[in-house]
Design an enzyme around this catalytic site. Sequence first.
Site, PDB file in Angstrom:
ATOM      1  N   PRO A  33     -73.962 -14.238 -20.191  1.00  0.00           N
ATOM      2  CG  PRO A  33     -72.738 -16.187 -19.963  1.00  0.00           C
ATOM      3  CD  PRO A  33     -73.343 -15.300 -20.994  1.00  0.00           C
ATOM      4  CD  GLU A  34     -75.396  -8.669 -18.253  1.00  0.00           C
ATOM      5  OE1 GLU A  34     -75.422  -7.840 -17.332  1.00  0.00           O
ATOM      6  OE2 GLU A  34     -76.157  -8.637 -19.222  1.00  0.00           O
ATOM      7  CE  LYS A  85     -70.113  -8.671 -19.053  1.00  0.00           C
ATOM      8  NZ  LYS A  85     -70.565  -8.331 -20.424  1.00  0.00           N
TER       9      LYS A  85
END
Length: 444
Positions: A33-34, A85
């Site tokens: 995940p970014e 993030k």
Amino acid sequence: MGALPAPLAANGGGPCRRRWRRARPCRAAATMPECPELHLAGRFINGTCGALVFAGGVERSAVGRGPEVPFRSEAYGISAIARGKELRLTLSALDPAAGPPAQDLVFRFGMSGSFRLCPAAELPRHAHLRFLTRESPPRALCFVDPRRFGSWRLGDAWQPERGPCVVSEYQAFRENVLKNLEDRAFDKPICEVLLNQKYFNGIGNYLRAEILYRLKIPPFEKARTVLEALKEQEQERRKKDPSLTLSKKVKLRQENPDLLELCHSVPMEVIMAEKQLLDPEQPDNYSNFKNWLQCYLVPGMSSLRDRSGRTIWFQGEPGPMAPKGQRPRKAPRKKSPELKAEPEALSPKVTPRAPKQRRRAAAKPSKLEEKEVKEEEEEKEVKEEQEEKEVKEVKAEQAGRPRKGRAGGRRTVSAAPASPEVPQSVRRSRRTSARRGTGAAPAV
């Protein structure tokens, strides 16, 4: 049942990442995940859970990487906001006077974190934190993290070592980078600096590959060299035409974006795409996302591991700071289906002799060699039979009796006469000559 798209499989270095690739080969086309995934998570929670009423306490699994949540209310709502993030959830009682004070939680998704809304009776595996609705039958908003690298902490504070978000705080992000170019962090290659969350909060592995590819910047070019050029260009732009309006400046930047502008616009493409690149209703469908990628894991692109063990994808030369002892690897191109041609007649091919014969070929002779050896053995047997026949004829003449034919019964073993005896050495020479194909054996 709604669900935020689960993150894509990691493509970095280290033993645990290699295990992840083996366990999930079908997700090799995506990443951890970014920034876009975190912002889509916030949008998903606000859109799906905005009208829901939650009740009771917050359930935590025994292996979750976060503390117990000391919040309980008979009716509360959930809202979310993302920054880089990180994602912050706020639990607020619908009746502030009668309920407890609001509780904030800040999440990090790690390598596989996501949020899903599902029936409470059908909880997904690895649901480490669960918020139950008041409806009947109840549903649960779950923080799902198969790899357990994600975590949460109590409070509303963002991590202090993280810089401004590349999406929601673009101007502060840009100023933070350009005013700190003397920092030793910028002595590293640009591909490694793009993962430094102190300056590029939200950029991850697939985003850095896409950004550098669009600008044709070698990934292992020195970061300060790349970014100081942007600073000089910005100063020259202001000197040439200080009267430019804001709309004209935006238009010029859109036509000729620099690296810092792409750090904002490329994540926004994923977030604001008309066709959802990561569909919340179909978390395992990545076809749109794969079609959007131009460099990351695209067939024909090269890859190298940086000094932190992460894989960077690029096209062309890697740059002067590329790790020594590595050769760029290329992603295999997909073979296009072609019609099979009709088989042609075999024709002898003349090929130059290889400098070194393969061991396998030496151990297993070709069909032609096998045929030649077989013919030599047959020729050898015929010659030996002729020699035995001549010896028997000589014996029969010396004994003064008629010669036996082939039908005379079994062959008897008897000592050969002295005069026509063929020495053993001559027999060996005949066999050797027959094997080598040098012609007839020499006469005795």
